[in-house]
Design a protein around this motif. Sequence first.
Motif, short mmCIF file in Angstrom:
data_model
loop_
_atom_site.label_atom_id
_atom_site.label_comp_id
_atom_site.label_asym_id
_atom_site.label_seq_id
_atom_site.Cartn_x
_atom_site.Cartn_y
_atom_site.Cartn_z
N ASP A 94 -15.04 13.58 9.08
CA ASP A 94 -13.57 14.11 7.83
C ASP A 94 -13.09 15.67 9.17
OD1 ASP A 94 -13.25 12.67 5.87
OD2 ASP A 94 -14.88 13.11 4.24
N GLY A 95 -14.61 16.12 9.78
CA GLY A 95 -14.49 17.48 9.86
C GLY A 95 -14.54 17.29 11.61
N ASN A 96 -14.82 17.51 12.10
CA ASN A 96 -15.59 17.50 13.93
C ASN A 96 -16.74 16.25 13.67
OD1 ASN A 96 -13.95 19.88 14.43
ND2 ASN A 96 -14.85 21.14 13.53
N LEU B 13 0.24 -1.50 0.42
CA LEU B 13 -0.02 0.27 0.14
C LEU B 13 0.46 0.86 -0.06
CD1 LEU B 13 -2.84 -1.74 2.45
CD2 LEU B 13 -2.48 -1.40 0.42
N LEU B 14 0.01 2.41 -0.59
CA LEU B 14 0.95 3.50 -0.48
C LEU B 14 0.51 3.89 0.06
CD1 LEU B 14 2.02 4.16 -4.85
CD2 LEU B 14 3.22 3.14 -3.51
N GLU B 15 1.65 5.62 1.10
CA GLU B 15 0.95 5.97 1.61
C GLU B 15 0.40 7.65 0.94
OE1 GLU B 15 3.63 5.63 5.94
OE2 GLU B 15 5.02 5.24 4.34
N GLY B 16 -0.27 8.57 2.08
CA GLY B 16 -0.96 9.23 1.70
C GLY B 16 -0.12 10.21 0.35
N GLU B 17 1.07 10.69 0.68
CA GLU B 17 1.61 11.50 0.81
C GLU B 17 2.74 11.05 -0.88
OE1 GLU B 17 3.29 14.95 -0.43
OE2 GLU B 17 2.39 14.95 1.82
N LYS B 18 2.83 9.87 -0.61
CA LYS B 18 3.11 8.93 -2.30
C LYS B 18 2.04 9.22 -3.32
CE LYS B 18 6.78 6.22 0.03
NZ LYS B 18 7.19 4.74 0.25
N ILE B 19 1.06 8.85 -2.35
CA ILE B 19 -0.55 8.90 -3.21
C ILE B 19 -0.90 10.02 -4.25
CG2 ILE B 19 -2.99 8.24 -3.68
CD1 ILE B 19 -2.14 6.43 -1.53
N ASN C 49 -10.36 12.39 6.20
CA ASN C 49 -9.21 12.78 5.57
C ASN C 49 -7.95 13.45 5.56
OD1 ASN C 49 -10.51 14.78 6.32
ND2 ASN C 49 -11.39 15.86 3.95
N GLY C 50 -7.51 13.05 6.86
CA GLY C 50 -6.01 13.97 7.07
C GLY C 50 -6.29 15.42 7.90
N GLY D 196 -5.36 10.35 11.95
CA GLY D 196 -5.06 8.97 12.47
C GLY D 196 -4.15 8.79 13.72
N GLU D 197 -3.76 9.26 14.44
CA GLU D 197 -3.15 9.69 15.74
C GLU D 197 -4.24 8.92 16.64
OE1 GLU D 197 -0.39 9.51 16.62
OE2 GLU D 197 -0.20 10.49 14.61
N TYR D 198 -4.45 7.95 17.20
CA TYR D 198 -5.31 7.62 18.51
C TYR D 198 -5.10 6.94 19.75
CZ TYR D 198 -3.74 2.82 17.76
OH TYR D 198 -2.56 1.61 18.20
N TRP D 199 -5.93 6.76 20.23
CA TRP D 199 -6.09 6.32 21.60
C TRP D 199 -6.90 5.16 21.85
CZ3 TRP D 199 -6.67 11.77 25.31
CH2 TRP D 199 -5.58 12.54 24.83
N LEU D 200 -6.37 4.39 22.72
CA LEU D 200 -7.54 3.54 23.00
C LEU D 200 -8.09 4.37 24.09
CD1 LEU D 200 -5.75 -0.27 21.96
CD2 LEU D 200 -7.48 1.51 21.34
N SER D 201 -9.03 3.62 25.03
CA SER D 201 -9.63 3.63 26.26
C SER D 201 -8.67 3.80 27.82
CB SER D 201 -10.87 2.72 26.67
OG SER D 201 -10.13 1.84 26.31
#
Length: 249
Positions: free
Chosen positions: A178-180, A99-105, A196-197, A217-222
């Motif tokens: 994609d927003g808030n 899979l290509l990452e966002g910037e490469k795509i 959407n980034g 893409g940055e995440y926390w689990l509980s």
Amino acid sequence: MQKTSIEIKGSNFTLLVLYLKSNNIDLINKSLYKKVQEYPQFFKNAPIILNVSHLSLNQTSWGRIQEVIISHSLFIVGVTGCSDDYMKKIIINSGLPILLEGEKIKNITNNINQNISFFYKKYNCENKNDKTTKKTIKKIEKTHIINTPVRSGQKIYAKYSDLIVTNNVSAGAELVADGNIHIYGSVRGRVLAGANGDITSNIFCTALFAELLSISGEYWLSDQIPLKFIGKSAQIYLSNKVLTINSLS
């Protein structure tokens, strides 16, 4: 006219990315076991993308890594971060896509668009694709509002817009925008803003019990959510690409 038997469409799915930072198979195995045991239902049969950008792979190590991950009931749906052409062939031969990452795509897409534009200018043709592209990427300024409870298993995606939920969100449900995202009720499911980034997106909720919080893409689990915010009103956002939480009460 005969109807077609298949249809291919673009869609939006939320996938976890597993970053491997060590070639030590035993360490990978122990770390995965510990993480999966914390949330067995969340990770059971979960599809993941494997990022190997920190590893130096060979055919033997790749086979062992693949076996270890599968042994923990995780499904690898693709691999990213591999820069070695030989290893790319091995990974593809194992049945997985690179899979290509966002910037490469983005770079590839820009090159394609430039070539198409050059072709049409050269032959003085109308580029119908330009109009389609502009129409497709145009951001729609609107807000998607849900007034009913969001049940376990439901997924709501607000494309190019904010999402407002004026009711409770059950465990096992998923909100993506994609927003808030605003939740005026208790939230026990997964909440993913800025899908959407968009790193400026925020999550607002009045009673925080979420299984997962994510922005761009940055995440926390509980277990990563500070205890003092559990059950409270909170705002979650990115500060210098790091998830940050503030009280709203």
